[in-house]
Design a protein around this motif. Structure first.
Motif, PDB file in Angstrom:
ATOM      1  N   GLY A  14      63.270  -5.812  45.772  1.00  0.00           N
ATOM      2  CA  GLY A  14      63.587  -5.760  47.204  1.00  0.00           C
ATOM      3  C   GLY A  14      64.937  -6.347  47.557  1.00  0.00           C
ATOM      4  N   THR A 285      64.553  -8.732  53.587  1.00  0.00           N
ATOM      5  CA  THR A 285      63.970  -9.871  52.865  1.00  0.00           C
ATOM      6  C   THR A 285      64.628 -11.161  53.334  1.00  0.00           C
ATOM      7  N   PRO A 370      57.168  -9.800  48.770  1.00  0.00           N
ATOM      8  CA  PRO A 370      58.316  -8.868  48.793  1.00  0.00           C
ATOM      9  C   PRO A 370      59.341  -9.237  49.860  1.00  0.00           C
ATOM     10  N   TYR A 371      58.864  -9.906  50.881  1.00  0.00           N
ATOM     11  CA  TYR A 371      59.730 -10.297  52.008  1.00  0.00           C
ATOM     12  C   TYR A 371      60.324 -11.680  51.744  1.00  0.00           C
ATOM     13  N   GLN A 373      60.342 -13.507  48.861  1.00  0.00           N
ATOM     14  CA  GLN A 373      61.008 -13.591  47.546  1.00  0.00           C
ATOM     15  C   GLN A 373      60.790 -14.934  46.838  1.00  0.00           C
TER      16      GLN A 373
END
Ligand code: SF4
Length: 404
Positions: A14, A285, A370-371, A373
């Protein structure tokens, strides 16, 4: 033989961002309590030559082309205090940066690479510096604006933002006397009055984390006209040595980030653009806030290279007495392209280590991974009480309830 490129592990796919930091000097004219450069290192008065600076930026730009998924590059020029450098050296560095980035973007525009922007921040504390020194930054910004107008047609819609950034915290001794704060305000207003875009770094010391968010953002955005950017506080150097009074509680940080995020959103709705960051709405992100980037490449005053900004500031006094002395990569004025391959290898090892660590940590099952990290890389292991983590997940629960 084909150039080495950075391969991004699937659980980090991402990410879109990389940071290239060049530190032409370490010496500074003030002594902030939270600084990640130790005062011992601020005693170094040697600085980079223009030739080494140009080669360092070349290496950064060449390395950026080896990161296939990179869309955004941040170039950060910071000391110590840059204004302590000779004016002609500064002028040479800033003009070369503008020209080099424009050539890089013009080449990128036709390359098929996904890169779409370069942001460049020239950082100064704007304290105890005269108008003649501020004018060096004003001329750099004017040069950037003029060159961009001349060359925009070659950039194929890619964007190049340059700002002159400064910092504010109420509890680090930065404004060591009341008149110093007034002088700093005057200097910021002097820059703004000459049309310079000024960014304001707010580093997460307790004084910032417990500030009245609405009152401060109203002052910075509406009254002063700067763009506040919040950054977590990484405790290295002076910050590690004497930062006890700068520490905040987990709950204080969660409250602060939610208040900051909500007010930044209100300002963005009002202004039709993001005027304070981080911006917590889902989508992008948190790689910048958490220093969880595709790559961070730092070049020190003597050419020594590191793959992290904060932690490296403690280690690279000189190559001789650096604990990593023997395996520190270095830019020299005649460095060849083999150096960029070696940098890709180091960056690759760093990404693989991070990917494995995340895959085996509590983050692996987190719906925000995923956002988020993996949270602020320098807080991993610091907040491990029940429901706590290095990313302050309650903030993402608040702003991103839709995360599956
Ligand atoms: S919110 Fe916390 S647990 Fe979730 S990925 Fe981020 S750091 Fe890890």
């Amino acid at each position: 033989m084909a150039d080495k490129v950075l391969m991004v592990p699937p659980n980090l796919a991402g990410r879109r961002h990389a940071v290239f930091q060049i530190t032409p000097n370490r010496n500074c004219n003030i002594r902030c309590d939270h600084c990640f450069i130790s005062n011992r290192h601020k005693a170094i008065t040697s600085h980079m030559s223009l030739g080494l600076y140009k080669r360092s930026l070349d290496v950064c730009m060449e390395f950026s082309k080896r990161i296939p998924s990179m869309e955004e590059a941040d170039i950060v020029l910071m000391g110590g205090e840059l204004a302590l450098l000779p004016d002609d050296l500064q002028e040479g560095m800033y003009r070369h940066t503008v020209d080099r980035v424009i050539e890089h973007l013009a080449e990128t525009a036709g390359s098929g690479r996904p890169q779409r922007e370069v942001s460049c921040a020239i950082i100064s504390n704007m304290i105890n510096v005269g108008r003649d020194k501020l004018d060096v930054f004003v001329r750099a910004f004017d040069y950037y604006r003029a060159r961009l107008d001349e060359e925009r047609h070659r950039l194929g819609g890619l964007s190049f933002d340059l700002t002159i950034d400064t910092s504010w915290e109420p509890d680090t001794g930065r404004f060591y006397k009341p008149h110093v704060y007034e002088q700093w305000l005057d200097n910021v207003r002097y820059m703004l009055a000459r049309g310079v875009a000024v960014g304001l770094a707010l580093t997460g010391t307790r004084g910032v984390v417990t500030m009245d968010v609405k009152e401060r953002l109203d002052f910075f955005v509406r009254d002063l006209g700067v763009v506040p950017m919040y950054d977590h506080f990484a405790e290295y150097g002076e910050g590690r040595a004497n930062g006890a009074h700068l520490k905040f509680s987990y709950d204080e940080m969660v409250r602060f980030l939610i208040a900051f995020g909500e007010y930044a959103e209100r300002l963005a709705e009002e202004r039709g653009e993001v005027v304070a960051s981080p911006f917590f709405r889902a989508g992008r992100t948190m790689e910048q806030l958490h220093s969880r980037l595709l790559a961070i490449l730092c070049v020190d005053w003597d050419g020594a290279i590191a793959m992290d900004s904060e932690s490296s500031a403690e280690t690279q006094h000189t190559r001789k007495d650096s604990v990593h002395g023997r395996d520190v990569l270095c830019v020299t004025e005649d460095a060849d392209d083999g150096l960029v391959d070696a940098i890709v290898e180091q960056a690759q090892r760093r990404l693989v280590r991070e990917s494995r660590a995340l895959a085996t940590s509590a983050c692996a099952d987190c719906r925000h991974l995923p956002y988020c990290q993996g949270g602020f890389v320098h807080y991993v292991g610091r907040f491990d009480g029940p429901g706590q983590c290095a990313g302050f997940k309650q903030v993402f629960d608040h702003f991103c309830p839709e995360h599956p």
